[in-house]
Scaffold this motif. Structure first.
Motif, mmCIF file in Angstrom:
data_model
loop_
_atom_site.group_PDB
_atom_site.id
_atom_site.type_symbol
_atom_site.label_atom_id
_atom_site.label_comp_id
_atom_site.label_asym_id
_atom_site.label_seq_id
_atom_site.Cartn_x
_atom_site.Cartn_y
_atom_site.Cartn_z
ATOM 1 N N ASP A 1 11.715 11.142 -0.150
ATOM 2 C CA ASP A 1 11.411 10.670 1.196
ATOM 3 C C ASP A 1 9.935 10.274 1.272
ATOM 4 O OD1 ASP A 1 11.024 10.234 3.881
ATOM 5 O OD2 ASP A 1 11.639 12.242 4.529
ATOM 6 N N GLU B 1 8.095 9.861 3.689
ATOM 7 C CA GLU B 1 7.385 10.594 4.732
ATOM 8 C C GLU B 1 6.756 11.887 4.207
ATOM 9 O OE1 GLU B 1 6.774 9.617 7.885
ATOM 10 O OE2 GLU B 1 7.664 7.710 7.257
ATOM 11 N N ARG B 2 7.298 12.425 3.100
ATOM 12 C CA ARG B 2 6.716 13.630 2.529
ATOM 13 C C ARG B 2 5.312 13.362 1.984
ATOM 14 N NH1 ARG B 2 10.354 17.657 2.471
ATOM 15 N NH2 ARG B 2 8.999 18.975 1.188
ATOM 16 N N ASN C 1 2.935 12.225 3.568
ATOM 17 C CA ASN C 1 1.926 12.622 4.558
ATOM 18 C C ASN C 1 1.372 14.015 4.254
ATOM 19 O OD1 ASN C 1 2.375 10.203 5.922
ATOM 20 N ND2 ASN C 1 3.989 11.091 7.198
#
Length: 376
Positions: free
Chosen positions: A293, A295-296, A298
Protein backbone atom coordinates in the motif's frame (compact mmCIF):
# COMPACT_ATOMS: atom_id res chain seq x y z
CA UNK A 1 5.72 -47.27 -4.52
CA UNK A 2 9.02 -45.44 -4.72
CA UNK A 3 11.10 -45.60 -1.56
CA UNK A 4 13.76 -43.09 -0.51
CA UNK A 5 15.75 -42.33 2.62
CA UNK A 6 14.56 -38.76 3.08
CA UNK A 7 11.87 -36.34 1.89
CA UNK A 8 12.17 -32.62 2.60
CA UNK A 9 9.04 -30.49 2.18
CA UNK A 10 9.64 -26.91 1.04
CA UNK A 11 12.40 -25.59 -1.22
CA UNK A 12 13.02 -22.30 0.49
CA UNK A 13 16.52 -21.48 1.66
CA UNK A 14 16.24 -23.62 4.81
CA UNK A 15 14.72 -26.58 2.97
CA UNK A 16 17.44 -26.38 0.32
CA UNK A 17 20.16 -26.31 2.97
CA UNK A 18 18.64 -29.32 4.76
CA UNK A 19 18.19 -31.29 1.54
CA UNK A 20 21.81 -30.56 0.56
CA UNK A 21 23.03 -31.66 3.99
CA UNK A 22 21.12 -34.94 3.87
CA UNK A 23 22.09 -35.77 0.27
CA UNK A 24 25.75 -35.00 0.85
CA UNK A 25 25.66 -37.33 3.86
CA UNK A 26 24.66 -40.18 1.57
CA UNK A 27 20.89 -40.21 2.01
CA UNK A 28 18.75 -40.61 -1.10
CA UNK A 29 16.68 -37.42 -0.85
CA UNK A 30 13.69 -35.91 -2.64
CA UNK A 31 12.82 -32.23 -2.13
CA UNK A 32 9.13 -31.43 -2.63
CA UNK A 33 8.15 -27.91 -3.70
CA UNK A 34 4.58 -26.89 -4.49
CA UNK A 35 5.64 -23.91 -6.61
CA UNK A 36 7.24 -24.04 -10.07
CA UNK A 37 10.65 -22.97 -8.79
CA UNK A 38 12.66 -22.86 -5.58
CA UNK A 39 12.73 -20.01 -3.09
CA UNK A 40 9.80 -18.02 -4.45
CA UNK A 41 7.95 -17.18 -1.21
CA UNK A 42 9.60 -16.04 2.03
CA UNK A 43 13.10 -16.71 0.74
CA UNK A 44 12.54 -14.29 -2.15
CA UNK A 45 10.93 -11.59 -0.01
CA UNK A 46 13.38 -10.48 2.65
CA UNK A 47 16.26 -8.09 3.28
CA UNK A 48 19.00 -10.60 2.33
CA UNK A 49 20.84 -9.61 5.50
CA UNK A 50 23.47 -11.86 7.08
CA UNK A 51 22.49 -11.28 10.71
CA UNK A 52 24.94 -11.28 13.60
CA UNK A 53 22.76 -12.64 16.45
CA UNK A 54 22.46 -9.40 18.40
CA UNK A 55 18.79 -9.18 19.33
CA UNK A 56 17.73 -12.70 20.23
CA UNK A 57 17.34 -14.14 23.74
CA UNK A 58 20.56 -15.43 25.26
CA UNK A 59 20.67 -19.21 25.18
CA UNK A 60 17.85 -19.53 22.64
CA UNK A 61 18.00 -21.86 19.66
CA UNK A 62 17.57 -18.82 17.41
CA UNK A 63 20.71 -17.21 18.85
CA UNK A 64 22.70 -20.44 18.65
CA UNK A 65 21.99 -21.19 15.00
CA UNK A 66 22.31 -17.53 13.99
CA UNK A 67 25.81 -17.26 15.44
CA UNK A 68 26.86 -20.58 13.93
CA UNK A 69 25.08 -19.86 10.67
CA UNK A 70 26.65 -16.41 10.26
CA UNK A 71 30.15 -17.88 10.34
CA UNK A 72 29.15 -20.77 8.07
CA UNK A 73 27.41 -18.47 5.59
CA UNK A 74 30.35 -16.07 5.31
CA UNK A 75 32.67 -19.03 4.69
CA UNK A 76 30.26 -20.62 2.19
CA UNK A 77 29.81 -17.41 0.19
CA UNK A 78 33.56 -16.92 0.01
CA UNK A 79 34.39 -20.51 -0.95
CA UNK A 80 31.54 -20.93 -3.45
CA UNK A 81 31.73 -17.56 -5.16
CA UNK A 82 28.30 -16.42 -3.96
CA UNK A 83 28.13 -12.60 -4.20
CA UNK A 84 28.00 -10.92 -0.79
CA UNK A 85 29.04 -7.69 0.86
CA UNK A 86 30.37 -7.75 4.46
CA UNK A 87 29.50 -4.08 4.86
CA UNK A 88 28.59 -4.14 8.55
CA UNK A 89 25.71 -2.33 10.19
CA UNK A 90 25.11 0.43 12.69
CA UNK A 91 22.39 0.29 15.33
CA UNK A 92 21.52 3.89 16.05
CA UNK A 93 20.19 5.73 19.06
CA UNK A 94 18.98 8.85 17.29
CA UNK A 95 18.31 10.83 20.48
CA UNK A 96 19.17 10.63 24.17
CA UNK A 97 15.86 8.98 25.10
CA UNK A 98 17.00 5.84 23.24
CA UNK A 99 20.36 5.46 24.98
CA UNK A 100 19.00 3.07 27.61
CA UNK A 101 17.55 0.88 24.87
CA UNK A 102 20.86 0.92 23.01
CA UNK A 103 22.66 -0.12 26.20
CA UNK A 104 20.29 -3.07 26.62
CA UNK A 105 20.99 -4.16 23.04
CA UNK A 106 24.72 -3.94 23.73
CA UNK A 107 24.40 -6.01 26.91
CA UNK A 108 22.38 -8.70 25.12
CA UNK A 109 24.84 -8.80 22.20
CA UNK A 110 27.74 -9.22 24.62
CA UNK A 111 25.87 -11.94 26.53
CA UNK A 112 25.35 -13.71 23.19
CA UNK A 113 29.09 -13.48 22.42
CA UNK A 114 28.44 -11.74 19.11
CA UNK A 115 31.81 -11.13 17.40
CA UNK A 116 33.14 -7.94 15.80
CA UNK A 117 31.14 -5.49 17.91
CA UNK A 118 32.18 -1.97 18.87
CA UNK A 119 30.62 1.13 20.43
CA UNK A 120 30.61 4.39 18.50
CA UNK A 121 30.31 7.90 19.88
CA UNK A 122 28.25 10.51 18.08
CA UNK A 123 31.39 11.87 16.42
CA UNK A 124 32.64 8.42 15.38
CA UNK A 125 29.25 7.44 13.95
CA UNK A 126 28.86 10.65 11.97
CA UNK A 127 32.40 10.32 10.65
CA UNK A 128 31.32 7.01 9.09
CA UNK A 129 27.81 8.10 8.04
CA UNK A 130 27.68 11.92 7.94
CA UNK A 131 23.92 12.27 7.28
CA UNK A 132 22.90 10.39 10.43
CA UNK A 133 21.11 11.91 13.37
CA UNK A 134 22.76 9.93 16.14
CA UNK A 135 23.75 10.18 19.78
CA UNK A 136 25.53 6.83 20.02
CA UNK A 137 25.66 3.65 17.93
CA UNK A 138 26.73 0.03 17.93
CA UNK A 139 28.72 -1.26 14.97
CA UNK A 140 28.39 -4.91 13.94
CA UNK A 141 31.22 -6.04 11.68
CA UNK A 142 29.85 -9.54 11.04
CA UNK A 143 26.62 -8.25 9.46
CA UNK A 144 26.39 -8.09 5.67
CA UNK A 145 24.14 -8.72 2.69
CA UNK A 146 24.13 -11.69 0.34
CA UNK A 147 22.62 -12.51 -3.05
CA UNK A 148 20.06 -14.95 -1.69
CA UNK A 149 19.05 -16.29 -5.11
CA UNK A 150 22.66 -17.12 -6.00
CA UNK A 151 23.08 -18.75 -2.62
CA UNK A 152 19.97 -20.90 -3.07
CA UNK A 153 21.05 -21.80 -6.62
CA UNK A 154 24.39 -22.97 -5.23
CA UNK A 155 22.68 -25.07 -2.54
CA UNK A 156 20.42 -26.63 -5.18
CA UNK A 157 23.39 -27.41 -7.42
CA UNK A 158 25.23 -29.20 -4.62
CA UNK A 159 22.07 -31.06 -3.64
CA UNK A 160 21.59 -32.33 -7.19
CA UNK A 161 25.30 -33.11 -7.57
CA UNK A 162 24.94 -35.36 -4.52
CA UNK A 163 22.12 -37.27 -6.22
CA UNK A 164 19.19 -35.34 -4.82
CA UNK A 165 16.01 -34.79 -6.82
CA UNK A 166 13.73 -31.76 -6.59
CA UNK A 167 10.08 -32.21 -7.57
CA UNK A 168 8.35 -28.93 -8.45
CA UNK A 169 4.58 -28.38 -8.41
CA UNK A 170 4.35 -31.26 -5.97
CA UNK A 171 2.17 -30.75 -2.89
CA UNK A 172 2.22 -33.13 0.07
CA UNK A 173 -1.42 -33.95 0.77
CA UNK A 174 -1.31 -36.75 3.30
CA UNK A 175 1.23 -38.47 5.52
CA UNK A 176 0.65 -41.83 7.14
CA UNK A 177 3.14 -43.07 9.74
CA UNK A 178 4.01 -46.72 9.17
CA UNK A 179 3.32 -48.94 12.13
CA UNK A 180 5.90 -51.68 11.46
CA UNK A 181 8.60 -50.70 13.91
CA UNK A 182 8.48 -46.94 13.29
CA UNK A 183 10.30 -47.42 10.00
CA UNK A 184 9.01 -44.56 7.95
CA UNK A 185 6.12 -42.70 6.36
CA UNK A 186 3.84 -43.17 3.39
CA UNK A 187 3.18 -39.95 1.52
CA UNK A 188 0.56 -38.92 -1.01
CA UNK A 189 1.92 -36.19 -3.27
CA UNK A 190 -0.34 -34.21 -5.61
CA UNK A 191 1.51 -33.46 -8.86
CA UNK A 192 0.99 -30.71 -11.43
CA UNK A 193 -1.14 -32.91 -13.69
CA UNK A 194 -3.61 -33.67 -10.90
CA UNK A 195 -2.41 -37.19 -10.22
CA UNK A 196 -1.35 -38.49 -6.82
CA UNK A 197 2.12 -39.97 -6.51
CA UNK A 198 2.73 -42.41 -3.63
CA UNK A 199 6.07 -42.21 -1.88
CA UNK A 200 7.66 -43.94 1.08
CA UNK A 201 10.43 -42.40 3.16
CA UNK A 202 12.42 -43.20 6.27
CA UNK A 203 12.93 -39.54 7.20
CA UNK A 204 10.40 -36.75 6.70
CA UNK A 205 11.44 -33.12 7.24
CA UNK A 206 8.75 -30.45 7.20
CA UNK A 207 10.43 -27.18 6.20
CA UNK A 208 7.37 -25.57 4.65
CA UNK A 209 7.78 -22.17 6.27
CA UNK A 210 4.46 -20.44 6.81
CA UNK A 211 2.67 -23.62 5.73
CA UNK A 212 4.56 -25.89 8.15
CA UNK A 213 1.64 -26.08 10.63
CA UNK A 214 -0.67 -27.05 7.77
CA UNK A 215 1.72 -29.76 6.59
CA UNK A 216 2.02 -31.11 10.14
CA UNK A 217 -1.77 -31.21 10.46
CA UNK A 218 -1.93 -33.59 7.48
CA UNK A 219 0.00 -36.28 9.34
CA UNK A 220 -2.45 -39.03 10.27
CA UNK A 221 -2.85 -39.26 14.03
CA UNK A 222 -0.67 -36.24 14.75
CA UNK A 223 -1.94 -34.49 17.87
CA UNK A 224 -3.14 -30.90 17.64
CA UNK A 225 -1.12 -30.00 20.74
CA UNK A 226 2.07 -30.58 18.74
CA UNK A 227 1.09 -28.03 16.09
CA UNK A 228 1.39 -24.31 16.83
CA UNK A 229 -1.14 -21.78 15.55
CA UNK A 230 0.33 -19.71 12.69
CA UNK A 231 0.18 -15.92 12.72
CA UNK A 232 1.09 -13.71 9.80
CA UNK A 233 3.04 -10.47 10.07
CA UNK A 234 3.57 -8.72 6.76
CA UNK A 235 6.66 -6.65 6.19
CA UNK A 236 6.54 -3.94 3.52
CA UNK A 237 9.59 -2.51 1.76
CA UNK A 238 10.10 0.79 -0.04
CA UNK A 239 12.98 1.55 -2.39
CA UNK A 240 14.95 4.80 -2.51
CA UNK A 241 14.77 6.59 -5.87
CA UNK A 242 18.14 8.31 -5.48
CA UNK A 243 21.71 7.44 -4.66
CA UNK A 244 21.99 6.16 -1.12
CA UNK A 245 23.99 8.33 1.29
CA UNK A 246 24.83 5.24 3.38
CA UNK A 247 27.69 2.79 3.02
CA UNK A 248 26.48 0.49 5.77
CA UNK A 249 23.20 -0.97 6.96
CA UNK A 250 21.43 1.38 9.36
CA UNK A 251 19.09 0.00 12.02
CA UNK A 252 17.04 2.11 14.46
CA UNK A 253 16.06 0.87 17.90
CA UNK A 254 13.73 -2.16 17.36
CA UNK A 255 9.95 -1.85 17.44
CA UNK A 256 7.42 -4.45 18.68
CA UNK A 257 7.27 -7.39 16.24
CA UNK A 258 10.29 -6.37 14.17
CA UNK A 259 13.57 -4.51 13.95
CA UNK A 260 12.16 -1.17 12.84
CA UNK A 261 12.28 0.53 9.42
CA UNK A 262 15.94 0.05 8.64
CA UNK A 263 18.22 0.74 5.69
CA UNK A 264 19.53 -2.21 3.72
CA UNK A 265 20.97 -2.38 0.24
CA UNK A 266 21.39 -4.82 -2.59
CA UNK A 267 24.78 -5.71 -3.99
CA UNK A 268 24.46 -2.93 -6.55
CA UNK A 269 24.16 -0.35 -3.77
CA UNK A 270 20.43 0.31 -4.25
CA UNK A 271 18.97 1.25 -0.87
CA UNK A 272 15.67 -0.04 0.44
CA UNK A 273 13.80 0.61 3.66
CA UNK A 274 11.81 -1.81 5.73
CA UNK A 275 10.27 -4.00 6.72
CA UNK A 276 7.55 -2.51 8.85
CA UNK A 277 5.12 -4.73 10.78
CA UNK A 278 1.58 -5.23 9.48
CA UNK A 279 -0.34 -8.00 11.23
CA UNK A 280 -2.78 -9.79 8.94
CA UNK A 281 -6.08 -11.30 10.06
CA UNK A 282 -5.91 -14.40 7.87
CA UNK A 283 -5.85 -18.11 8.57
CA UNK A 284 -3.32 -19.40 6.04
CA UNK A 285 -0.61 -18.23 3.68
CA UNK A 286 -2.74 -18.68 0.55
CA UNK A 287 -4.83 -15.66 1.63
CA UNK A 288 -1.86 -13.28 1.62
CA UNK A 289 -1.79 -10.24 -0.64
CA UNK A 290 1.77 -9.13 -1.32
CA UNK A 291 0.73 -5.76 -2.72
CA UNK A 292 2.37 -2.81 -0.94
CA UNK A 293 0.00 0.00 0.00
CA UNK A 294 1.65 3.28 -1.09
CA UNK A 295 -0.04 5.03 1.85
CA UNK A 296 2.23 3.12 4.23
CA UNK A 297 5.04 5.25 2.84
CA UNK A 298 3.77 8.13 4.98
CA UNK A 299 4.82 6.28 8.12
CA UNK A 300 8.10 5.27 6.49
CA UNK A 301 9.07 8.91 5.96
CA UNK A 302 8.47 9.72 9.61
CA UNK A 303 10.38 6.65 10.83
CA UNK A 304 13.36 7.21 8.54
CA UNK A 305 13.62 10.91 9.35
CA UNK A 306 14.18 10.00 13.00
CA UNK A 307 17.71 9.00 11.95
CA UNK A 308 18.01 10.62 8.49
CA UNK A 309 16.32 14.01 8.88
CA UNK A 310 17.28 15.21 5.40
CA UNK A 311 15.36 12.50 3.56
CA UNK A 312 13.69 14.36 0.65
CA UNK A 313 9.98 14.13 -0.08
CA UNK A 314 8.80 11.87 -2.88
CA UNK A 315 11.82 9.56 -3.07
CA UNK A 316 10.27 6.37 -1.63
CA UNK A 317 8.53 3.91 -3.94
CA UNK A 318 6.62 0.74 -2.98
CA UNK A 319 8.94 -2.19 -3.65
CA UNK A 320 7.80 -5.57 -2.33
CA UNK A 321 6.57 -7.33 0.79
CA UNK A 322 7.14 -10.56 2.65
CA UNK A 323 5.45 -12.50 5.44
CA UNK A 324 7.08 -13.62 8.66
CA UNK A 325 6.35 -17.24 9.63
CA UNK A 326 5.25 -16.49 13.18
CA UNK A 327 3.72 -18.66 15.88
CA UNK A 328 3.39 -15.83 18.41
CA UNK A 329 0.53 -13.34 18.62
CA UNK A 330 0.77 -9.56 18.27
CA UNK A 331 2.15 -8.18 21.51
CA UNK A 332 3.84 -11.43 22.52
CA UNK A 333 7.63 -11.90 22.42
CA UNK A 334 8.75 -13.55 19.21
CA UNK A 335 8.77 -17.33 19.55
CA UNK A 336 12.04 -19.20 19.41
CA UNK A 337 12.86 -21.37 16.43
CA UNK A 338 11.38 -24.84 16.82
CA UNK A 339 13.01 -27.95 15.41
CA UNK A 340 10.61 -30.59 16.75
CA UNK A 341 11.80 -34.19 16.65
CA UNK A 342 10.65 -37.43 18.27
CA UNK A 343 11.43 -36.10 21.75
CA UNK A 344 8.56 -33.64 21.21
CA UNK A 345 6.01 -35.73 19.33
CA UNK A 346 7.17 -39.34 19.55
CA UNK A 347 7.40 -39.94 15.78
CA UNK A 348 10.79 -41.39 14.87
CA UNK A 349 12.34 -39.93 11.73
CA UNK A 350 10.08 -36.85 11.63
CA UNK A 351 11.23 -33.24 11.99
CA UNK A 352 8.86 -30.25 11.97
CA UNK A 353 10.38 -26.78 11.70
CA UNK A 354 8.20 -23.99 13.04
CA UNK A 355 8.72 -20.22 13.37
CA UNK A 356 11.78 -20.18 11.12
CA UNK A 357 11.49 -16.49 10.31
CA UNK A 358 14.40 -14.06 10.41
CA UNK A 359 17.28 -14.94 10.81
CA UNK A 360 16.39 -18.07 8.85
CA UNK A 361 18.54 -17.15 5.85
CA UNK A 362 21.57 -16.55 8.04
CA UNK A 363 20.91 -19.68 10.10
CA UNK A 364 20.18 -22.04 7.20
CA UNK A 365 23.43 -24.03 7.17
CA UNK A 366 23.47 -24.36 10.96
CA UNK A 367 19.81 -25.45 11.01
CA UNK A 368 20.62 -28.08 8.38
CA UNK A 369 23.42 -29.50 10.49
CA UNK A 370 21.21 -29.60 13.57
CA UNK A 371 18.37 -31.35 11.71
CA UNK A 372 20.72 -34.08 10.55
CA UNK A 373 22.12 -34.52 14.06
CA UNK A 374 18.62 -34.90 15.48
CA UNK A 375 17.68 -37.52 12.90
CA UNK A 376 20.74 -39.71 12.56
Amino acid sequence: MEQVDCVVVGAGVVGLAIARQMARSGHETILLERESSFGTITSARNSEVMHAGIYYPTGSLKTQVCLQGNALLHAYAKSHGVPYNPCGKMIVASDKTQLDDLEKIWEKACANFVPQLSRLSKEQAQALEPVLRVEEAIFSGSTGVIDSHSYMLSLLGEFEDAGGVIAYQSTLQKTTPMQEGNNGYRLEVLTDDGSVFPLQTRYLINSAGMSAPKVAAQILGFKAEWIPTPYFAKGNYFSLAMKSPFQRLIYPIPEPGGLGVHVTMDLGGQAKFGPDVEWLEIEEESQVSYAVDPERGNKFYAAIRSYWPDLPDGVLSPAYSGIRAKISKPGEPAADFRIDNAQVHGHTGLINLFAIESPGLTSSLAVAQQVEQLLI
